[in-house]
Design a protein around this motif. Structure first.
Motif, PDB file in Angstrom:
ATOM      1  N   GLU A  30       0.792   3.151   0.616  1.00  0.00           N
ATOM      2  CA  GLU A  30       2.064   3.868   0.539  1.00  0.00           C
ATOM      3  C   GLU A  30       2.201   4.836   1.719  1.00  0.00           C
ATOM      4  OE1 GLU A  30       4.344   7.036  -2.432  1.00  0.00           O
ATOM      5  OE2 GLU A  30       2.750   5.745  -3.221  1.00  0.00           O
ATOM      6  N   ARG A  31       1.108   5.517   2.056  1.00  0.00           N
ATOM      7  CA  ARG A  31       1.148   6.432   3.201  1.00  0.00           C
ATOM      8  C   ARG A  31       1.372   5.663   4.498  1.00  0.00           C
ATOM      9  NH1 ARG A  31      -3.808   8.262   1.013  1.00  0.00           N
ATOM     10  NH2 ARG A  31      -4.798   8.219   3.075  1.00  0.00           N
ATOM     11  N   ALA A  32       0.774   4.483   4.602  1.00  0.00           N
ATOM     12  CA  ALA A  32       0.978   3.661   5.790  1.00  0.00           C
ATOM     13  C   ALA A  32       2.431   3.197   5.906  1.00  0.00           C
ATOM     14  CB  ALA A  32       0.040   2.453   5.764  1.00  0.00           C
ATOM     15  N   ILE A  89       4.632   6.145   7.112  1.00  0.00           N
ATOM     16  CA  ILE A  89       4.559   6.371   8.560  1.00  0.00           C
ATOM     17  C   ILE A  89       5.368   5.319   9.299  1.00  0.00           C
ATOM     18  CG2 ILE A  89       3.017   6.363  10.564  1.00  0.00           C
ATOM     19  CD1 ILE A  89       0.861   7.614   8.818  1.00  0.00           C
ATOM     20  N   ALA A  90       5.238   4.064   8.875  1.00  0.00           N
ATOM     21  CA  ALA A  90       5.972   2.978   9.523  1.00  0.00           C
ATOM     22  C   ALA A  90       7.480   3.168   9.378  1.00  0.00           C
ATOM     23  CB  ALA A  90       5.547   1.635   8.937  1.00  0.00           C
ATOM     24  N   THR A  91       7.924   3.602   8.207  1.00  0.00           N
ATOM     25  CA  THR A  91       9.354   3.774   7.957  1.00  0.00           C
ATOM     26  C   THR A  91       9.928   4.914   8.778  1.00  0.00           C
ATOM     27  OG1 THR A  91       9.093   2.920   5.707  1.00  0.00           O
ATOM     28  CG2 THR A  91      11.077   4.200   6.166  1.00  0.00           C
ATOM     29  N   ARG A  92       9.169   5.980   8.950  1.00  0.00           N
ATOM     30  CA  ARG A  92       9.653   7.108   9.758  1.00  0.00           C
ATOM     31  C   ARG A  92       9.840   6.718  11.222  1.00  0.00           C
ATOM     32  NH1 ARG A  92       5.632  10.536   7.179  1.00  0.00           N
ATOM     33  NH2 ARG A  92       6.594  11.714   5.505  1.00  0.00           N
ATOM     34  N   GLY A  93       9.082   5.774  11.699  1.00  0.00           N
ATOM     35  CA  GLY A  93       9.224   5.344  13.099  1.00  0.00           C
ATOM     36  C   GLY A  93       8.177   5.973  13.983  1.00  0.00           C
ATOM     37  N   GLY A  94       8.286   7.257  14.234  1.00  0.00           N
ATOM     38  CA  GLY A  94       7.289   7.955  15.033  1.00  0.00           C
ATOM     39  C   GLY A  94       7.232   7.488  16.476  1.00  0.00           C
ATOM     40  N   ARG A  95       6.271   8.014  17.194  1.00  0.00           N
ATOM     41  CA  ARG A  95       6.054   7.625  18.593  1.00  0.00           C
ATOM     42  C   ARG A  95       5.035   6.499  18.639  1.00  0.00           C
ATOM     43  NH1 ARG A  95       5.488  13.690  21.309  1.00  0.00           N
ATOM     44  NH2 ARG A  95       7.449  14.525  20.471  1.00  0.00           N
ATOM     45  N   ALA A  96       5.310   5.512  19.469  1.00  0.00           N
ATOM     46  CA  ALA A  96       4.464   4.322  19.489  1.00  0.00           C
ATOM     47  C   ALA A  96       3.808   4.123  20.842  1.00  0.00           C
ATOM     48  CB  ALA A  96       5.279   3.081  19.127  1.00  0.00           C
ATOM     49  N   ALA A  97       2.628   3.537  20.798  1.00  0.00           N
ATOM     50  CA  ALA A  97       1.921   3.115  22.006  1.00  0.00           C
ATOM     51  C   ALA A  97       1.316   1.748  21.722  1.00  0.00           C
ATOM     52  CB  ALA A  97       0.841   4.114  22.385  1.00  0.00           C
ATOM     53  N   PRO A 121       8.515  -4.448   6.873  1.00  0.00           N
ATOM     54  CA  PRO A 121       7.783  -4.256   5.616  1.00  0.00           C
ATOM     55  C   PRO A 121       6.559  -5.160   5.480  1.00  0.00           C
ATOM     56  CG  PRO A 121      10.139  -4.265   5.193  1.00  0.00           C
ATOM     57  CD  PRO A 121       9.965  -4.650   6.634  1.00  0.00           C
ATOM     58  N   THR A 122       6.533  -6.272   6.182  1.00  0.00           N
ATOM     59  CA  THR A 122       5.386  -7.184   6.133  1.00  0.00           C
ATOM     60  C   THR A 122       4.204  -6.696   6.956  1.00  0.00           C
ATOM     61  OG1 THR A 122       6.284  -8.396   8.017  1.00  0.00           O
ATOM     62  CG2 THR A 122       6.878  -9.179   5.810  1.00  0.00           C
ATOM     63  N   GLY A 123       4.432  -5.674   7.795  1.00  0.00           N
ATOM     64  CA  GLY A 123       3.396  -5.220   8.715  1.00  0.00           C
ATOM     65  C   GLY A 123       3.563  -5.789  10.108  1.00  0.00           C
ATOM     66  N   LEU A 133      -1.481  -6.001   1.238  1.00  0.00           N
ATOM     67  CA  LEU A 133      -1.427  -4.755   0.474  1.00  0.00           C
ATOM     68  C   LEU A 133      -0.372  -3.820   1.057  1.00  0.00           C
ATOM     69  CD1 LEU A 133      -2.622  -3.126  -1.843  1.00  0.00           C
ATOM     70  CD2 LEU A 133      -4.347  -2.253  -0.255  1.00  0.00           C
ATOM     71  N   PHE A 134      -0.294  -3.773   2.380  1.00  0.00           N
ATOM     72  CA  PHE A 134       0.749  -2.987   3.054  1.00  0.00           C
ATOM     73  C   PHE A 134       2.129  -3.483   2.636  1.00  0.00           C
ATOM     74  CE2 PHE A 134       3.715  -2.440   6.568  1.00  0.00           C
ATOM     75  CZ  PHE A 134       3.520  -1.128   6.975  1.00  0.00           C
ATOM     76  N   ALA A 135       2.289  -4.794   2.574  1.00  0.00           N
ATOM     77  CA  ALA A 135       3.596  -5.394   2.288  1.00  0.00           C
ATOM     78  C   ALA A 135       4.063  -5.134   0.864  1.00  0.00           C
ATOM     79  CB  ALA A 135       3.547  -6.898   2.554  1.00  0.00           C
ATOM     80  N   THR A 136       3.149  -4.979  -0.081  1.00  0.00           N
ATOM     81  CA  THR A 136       3.551  -4.771  -1.468  1.00  0.00           C
ATOM     82  C   THR A 136       3.789  -3.299  -1.797  1.00  0.00           C
ATOM     83  OG1 THR A 136       1.217  -4.700  -2.144  1.00  0.00           O
ATOM     84  CG2 THR A 136       2.340  -6.830  -2.266  1.00  0.00           C
ATOM     85  N   ALA A 137       3.406  -2.394  -0.898  1.00  0.00           N
ATOM     86  CA  ALA A 137       3.602  -0.965  -1.133  1.00  0.00           C
ATOM     87  C   ALA A 137       5.031  -0.563  -0.777  1.00  0.00           C
ATOM     88  CB  ALA A 137       2.601  -0.152  -0.314  1.00  0.00           C
ATOM     89  N   GLU A 138       5.432   0.606  -1.267  1.00  0.00           N
ATOM     90  CA  GLU A 138       6.745   1.163  -0.953  1.00  0.00           C
ATOM     91  C   GLU A 138       6.565   2.487  -0.223  1.00  0.00           C
ATOM     92  OE1 GLU A 138       9.730  -0.041  -1.406  1.00  0.00           O
ATOM     93  OE2 GLU A 138       9.136  -1.851  -2.500  1.00  0.00           O
ATOM     94  N   PRO A 139       7.437   2.797   0.730  1.00  0.00           N
ATOM     95  CA  PRO A 139       7.351   4.113   1.385  1.00  0.00           C
ATOM     96  C   PRO A 139       7.732   5.222   0.405  1.00  0.00           C
ATOM     97  CG  PRO A 139       9.332   2.963   2.089  1.00  0.00           C
ATOM     98  CD  PRO A 139       8.534   1.981   1.276  1.00  0.00           C
TER      99      PRO A 139
END
Length: 249
Positions: free
Chosen positions: A14-16, A19-27, A47-49, A151-157
């Protein structure tokens, strides 16, 4: 505090997702050695990763083609801190350049979830790349955890992740008295430091204590999980010591 007495926190998946949903800075860190770190012109974690990224057509990685690599997404605190990164998401997998038809379809999929004018540049100086995940790692004050993509895909933000930054900035700038009331829940040895609002989720509030020696992140749990702004207001007022006001609201 011992592990079994730590306040409850959202599941790592869920925490992952948050973070993905917020976007953030990427490298982007490709494994072929073309560059150390690449900043995509745009990135989106599905959502699939899987992740879709945009790079200029003439970028060396676009010319290289398929490779392996890792996308790092940094979750920055919404207030100014001396250590601003509060979480990191690493997605490692297979990276490839999408052909024109795939790129158009990918941009349409992204636009349904996150409209952005930069998507219109694909085919006009920009190329789309897709990272297919093999492993996902999330790291924050709760710990570092490796996740399988399913597991990432089945979680919700977290339900508050798109509003959290605004709320915490408002708390920092306009309601320092509230931060002071919340500080009563800190361990006694941390109450002399500079207390800042760090995070908010359905299970509790996180405060950052900037002490002279180092920074300390403390989670303060709600009495129950919350899902709406009204429920959140009740729990925050309870933490402030205003249960009567919370019941009237």
């Amino acid at each position: 505090m011992s592990e079994d007495r730590r306040p409850p926190a959202p599941h790592p998946a869920e925490r992952a997702r948050t973070i993905a949903t917020r976007g953030g800075r990427a490298a982007l860190l490709p494994s072929n050695g073309t560059e150390a770190r690449i900043t995509p012109a745009f990135h989106h974690v599905h959502p699939t990763g899987e992740a879709t990224m945009l790079l200029p057509d003439d970028h060396p990685l676009v010319r290289t083609g398929a490779t392996t690599g890792m996308l790092e997404v940094a979750d920055h605190a919404p207030v100014t801190l001396r250590e601003p990164v509060r979480g990191l998401l690493w997605i490692t997998g297979w990276l490839r350049v999408l052909d024109p038809q795939e790129a158009r379809q990918a941009c349409l999929e992204v636009a349904e979830q996150r409209p952005d004018p930069r998507l219109l540049d694909v085919g006009h100086g920009m190329s789309a790349l897709r990272l297919e995940p093999a492993s996902i790692v999330v790291a924050d004050a709760e710990g570092t955890t490796s996740l399988q993509p399913d597991l990432f895909a089945t979680a919700e933000p977290d339900p508050f992740c798109t509003h959290e930054d605004h709320w915490l900035r408002h708390l920092e700038l306009s309601h320092r008295d509230v931060v002071g009331l919340l500080s009563q829940h800190l361990p006694e040895h941390l109450r002399g430091g500079h207390v800042r609002p760090l995070g908010l989720d359905r299970l509790g509030l996180r405060l950052r204590v900037e002490a002279t020696d180092e920074d300390h992140d403390v989670r303060i749990a709600f009495s129950r999980p919350v899902a709406t702004a009204q429920e959140l207001s009740v729990e925050l007022r309870r933490l402030m010591g205003c249960p009567f006001l919370a019941q009237r609201r």
